[in-house]
Structures are given as C-alpha cells and as structure tokens.
Design a protein around this motif. Sequence first.
Motif, PDB file in Angstrom:
ATOM      1  N   SER A 132       2.652   4.617   0.811  1.00  0.00           N
ATOM      2  CA  SER A 132       2.795   5.330   2.077  1.00  0.00           C
ATOM      3  C   SER A 132       2.393   6.791   1.899  1.00  0.00           C
ATOM      4  O   SER A 132       2.400   7.319   0.781  1.00  0.00           O
ATOM      5  CB  SER A 132       4.234   5.244   2.574  1.00  0.00           C
ATOM      6  OG  SER A 132       5.108   5.813   1.615  1.00  0.00           O
ATOM      7  N   PHE A 133       2.026   7.452   2.981  1.00  0.00           N
ATOM      8  CA  PHE A 133       1.647   8.853   2.943  1.00  0.00           C
ATOM      9  C   PHE A 133       1.942   9.477   4.297  1.00  0.00           C
ATOM     10  O   PHE A 133       2.162   8.781   5.296  1.00  0.00           O
ATOM     11  CB  PHE A 133       0.166   9.020   2.583  1.00  0.00           C
ATOM     12  CG  PHE A 133      -0.766   8.365   3.559  1.00  0.00           C
ATOM     13  CD1 PHE A 133      -1.275   9.061   4.648  1.00  0.00           C
ATOM     14  CD2 PHE A 133      -1.147   7.040   3.398  1.00  0.00           C
ATOM     15  CE1 PHE A 133      -2.135   8.458   5.548  1.00  0.00           C
ATOM     16  CE2 PHE A 133      -2.007   6.434   4.294  1.00  0.00           C
ATOM     17  CZ  PHE A 133      -2.499   7.142   5.370  1.00  0.00           C
ATOM     18  N   ASP A 134       1.967  10.779   4.300  1.00  0.00           N
ATOM     19  CA  ASP A 134       2.241  11.537   5.523  1.00  0.00           C
ATOM     20  C   ASP A 134       0.974  11.577   6.372  1.00  0.00           C
ATOM     21  O   ASP A 134      -0.015  12.207   6.005  1.00  0.00           O
ATOM     22  CB  ASP A 134       2.691  12.949   5.160  1.00  0.00           C
ATOM     23  CG  ASP A 134       3.113  13.756   6.382  1.00  0.00           C
ATOM     24  OD1 ASP A 134       3.079  13.196   7.498  1.00  0.00           O
ATOM     25  OD2 ASP A 134       3.471  14.937   6.216  1.00  0.00           O
ATOM     26  N   ARG A 135       0.992  10.903   7.503  1.00  0.00           N
ATOM     27  CA  ARG A 135      -0.204  10.825   8.352  1.00  0.00           C
ATOM     28  C   ARG A 135      -0.569  12.163   8.987  1.00  0.00           C
ATOM     29  O   ARG A 135      -1.672  12.329   9.489  1.00  0.00           O
ATOM     30  CB  ARG A 135      -0.016   9.764   9.437  1.00  0.00           C
ATOM     31  CG  ARG A 135       0.057   8.352   8.880  1.00  0.00           C
ATOM     32  CD  ARG A 135       0.079   7.306   9.976  1.00  0.00           C
ATOM     33  NE  ARG A 135       0.080   5.963   9.414  1.00  0.00           N
ATOM     34  CZ  ARG A 135      -1.019   5.293   9.092  1.00  0.00           C
ATOM     35  NH1 ARG A 135      -2.186   5.855   9.280  1.00  0.00           N
ATOM     36  NH2 ARG A 135      -0.940   4.079   8.588  1.00  0.00           N
ATOM     37  N   THR A 175       0.845  -1.190   0.000  1.00  0.00           N
ATOM     38  CA  THR A 175       0.000   0.000   0.000  1.00  0.00           C
ATOM     39  C   THR A 175       0.884   1.245   0.000  1.00  0.00           C
ATOM     40  O   THR A 175       1.829   1.323   0.781  1.00  0.00           O
ATOM     41  CB  THR A 175      -0.908   0.013   1.238  1.00  0.00           C
ATOM     42  OG1 THR A 175      -1.727  -1.160   1.219  1.00  0.00           O
ATOM     43  CG2 THR A 175      -1.791   1.255   1.263  1.00  0.00           C
ATOM     44  N   LYS A 224      -4.710  17.651  -2.701  1.00  0.00           N
ATOM     45  CA  LYS A 224      -4.169  16.463  -3.335  1.00  0.00           C
ATOM     46  C   LYS A 224      -4.738  15.230  -2.645  1.00  0.00           C
ATOM     47  O   LYS A 224      -4.598  15.071  -1.430  1.00  0.00           O
ATOM     48  CB  LYS A 224      -2.647  16.451  -3.244  1.00  0.00           C
ATOM     49  CG  LYS A 224      -2.013  15.263  -3.961  1.00  0.00           C
ATOM     50  CD  LYS A 224      -0.492  15.307  -3.850  1.00  0.00           C
ATOM     51  CE  LYS A 224       0.131  14.108  -4.558  1.00  0.00           C
ATOM     52  NZ  LYS A 224       1.614  14.123  -4.449  1.00  0.00           N
ATOM     53  N   PRO A 225      -5.404  14.326  -3.379  1.00  0.00           N
ATOM     54  CA  PRO A 225      -5.999  13.159  -2.732  1.00  0.00           C
ATOM     55  C   PRO A 225      -4.946  12.185  -2.227  1.00  0.00           C
ATOM     56  O   PRO A 225      -3.862  12.057  -2.816  1.00  0.00           O
ATOM     57  CB  PRO A 225      -6.847  12.529  -3.850  1.00  0.00           C
ATOM     58  CG  PRO A 225      -6.180  12.970  -5.114  1.00  0.00           C
ATOM     59  CD  PRO A 225      -5.637  14.351  -4.838  1.00  0.00           C
ATOM     60  N   LEU A 226      -5.256  11.521  -1.136  1.00  0.00           N
ATOM     61  CA  LEU A 226      -4.371  10.496  -0.597  1.00  0.00           C
ATOM     62  C   LEU A 226      -4.468   9.239  -1.445  1.00  0.00           C
ATOM     63  O   LEU A 226      -5.491   8.976  -2.085  1.00  0.00           O
ATOM     64  CB  LEU A 226      -4.753  10.180   0.853  1.00  0.00           C
ATOM     65  CG  LEU A 226      -4.576  11.319   1.850  1.00  0.00           C
ATOM     66  CD1 LEU A 226      -5.090  10.888   3.217  1.00  0.00           C
ATOM     67  CD2 LEU A 226      -3.131  11.748   1.952  1.00  0.00           C
ATOM     68  N   PRO A 227      -3.419   8.421  -1.503  1.00  0.00           N
ATOM     69  CA  PRO A 227      -3.462   7.198  -2.317  1.00  0.00           C
ATOM     70  C   PRO A 227      -4.436   6.189  -1.743  1.00  0.00           C
ATOM     71  O   PRO A 227      -4.598   6.075  -0.529  1.00  0.00           O
ATOM     72  CB  PRO A 227      -2.015   6.687  -2.256  1.00  0.00           C
ATOM     73  CG  PRO A 227      -1.472   7.246  -0.978  1.00  0.00           C
ATOM     74  CD  PRO A 227      -2.123   8.594  -0.815  1.00  0.00           C
ATOM     75  N   LEU A 284      -1.170  14.674   7.387  1.00  0.00           N
ATOM     76  CA  LEU A 284      -2.143  15.283   6.486  1.00  0.00           C
ATOM     77  C   LEU A 284      -3.573  14.896   6.855  1.00  0.00           C
ATOM     78  O   LEU A 284      -4.520  15.503   6.363  1.00  0.00           O
ATOM     79  CB  LEU A 284      -1.865  14.853   5.039  1.00  0.00           C
ATOM     80  CG  LEU A 284      -0.509  15.274   4.463  1.00  0.00           C
ATOM     81  CD1 LEU A 284      -0.338  14.705   3.063  1.00  0.00           C
ATOM     82  CD2 LEU A 284      -0.376  16.786   4.445  1.00  0.00           C
ATOM     83  N   LEU A 285      -3.723  13.888   7.708  1.00  0.00           N
ATOM     84  CA  LEU A 285      -5.049  13.455   8.128  1.00  0.00           C
ATOM     85  C   LEU A 285      -5.520  14.335   9.286  1.00  0.00           C
ATOM     86  O   LEU A 285      -4.964  14.290  10.374  1.00  0.00           O
ATOM     87  CB  LEU A 285      -5.034  11.981   8.571  1.00  0.00           C
ATOM     88  CG  LEU A 285      -4.679  10.961   7.483  1.00  0.00           C
ATOM     89  CD1 LEU A 285      -4.631   9.565   8.080  1.00  0.00           C
ATOM     90  CD2 LEU A 285      -5.694  11.013   6.352  1.00  0.00           C
TER      91      LEU A 285
END
Length: 213
Positions: free
Chosen positions: A50-53, A48, A195-198, A55-56
């Motif tokens: 990864s993304f910068d949490r 999956t 920008k949408p999250l993956p 941003l949530l």
Amino acid sequence: MSEKKTHQIPTEAGAPWVPGWAIGPFLFGLAAWFLWGPNLESLPAAPTPSFDRSLLSNAPRRTAMEDPPTIDLAGSPATCMHCHKDFLSRSDKPRTLLRHGEIKLKHGPNVKCSTCHAWKDRNKLALLDETAINFADVVSQCAQCHVKVHRDWSRGIHGRTNDYWDASQGTRRRLICTQCHNPHTPRSPAMSPIKPLPGPNTLRMHPEEESHK
C-alpha cells in the motif's frame, strides 16, 4: 548379384533413438500431468504494498515565472520593467535591497545576472550572443550549456512527460527546465531525492486486488 543397400540416418554416438510415434503420447501425458498432477509448490500470496495516493501528482515541482514575469505590486500587476525602466542596476549581481535580496546565485560559473537576463529589457532572457528571448523559450537558453541534458530531455529521458506517451492517443506535455529546477540554484532543496513508490506484485495478484487498481 548386387547387394541391396539400405539408407541409414547417422546418429551421434550414445544418443538414444526415440521413434517418432512416441512423441505424441509423451506430450499428451506431460499435459495431463500438468493438469491433474500434484501441486508441487503453490505461489505465495503477497498483497500489493500500500502507499499514500496523495503522493501521486502530475503537477510541476515548482512554478515557473510567467512570460513576462509579473508580480503583485501594491495590488497591481507589475513586470520587471515596471521598476527597471526607472531604476538602473548599479551591480550585475543579485544583491539589490529593494527586491532580489533573497536570490542566492549558485549556478556554476554564472555569477552575473546578465549571463541569463537581457540587460536592457528585463522582461526577457538573453542567449550567450546577447540575443533577447522570451521567458517561455528558456529551454533554448539552458541548452546552450547543458547540451547532453537537453538531448536527453528532448528524447523523453530526462525530466517528466505528462498526459500521453503515445502522441496518437492525445496531447503530450513535457515539463520545461524551470518547472523542476530553480534557475538560480539548480541543486536547491526543490530537487531533493524522490522516494520511489512500491512496484506491484503482478504474479501474485488476486481478483479482489485487481478490482482496487
């Protein structure tokens, strides 16, 4: 003597006839092939993204004004009428040097303060018929012109809903217009594209990846 007639089931021309007893062994053989047959193609293993949490966040994009609007004036809280009860506005446009010089009014045909603000009681807003309302009721003011947007907002299509979508599970909090839009410049940088999250690769997840969810 009369001839004995037999009943025949009509079949389409050219259609092969399969006896009923063969269906069971066929399905059994097919199941066995799926279980013990060769692995023709394996599912690619893709983790999956990864993304910068950080941003949530469920916080509003902007802070709406209090009801009534209150500012810190020389160390003491003051509302709009703290000044406007003594200083009458000579202009119906936000160009006063003392306070509202930073306001840039770019909201369609609304070029006057009194379009949205109550002229006599500056601690309140005003509807198109000049009825004074509280700042907390700003949604009813926006709905006068933005009818379709308000309809979508009331149905949960426009804007954002926090907490529970299923009201039976808990409280549901829907952000109001001014918690996303600047009422003076609705298309301000505060509403820049997000920008949408993956999305997750749900068909390719492994147990070790699911443990990090």
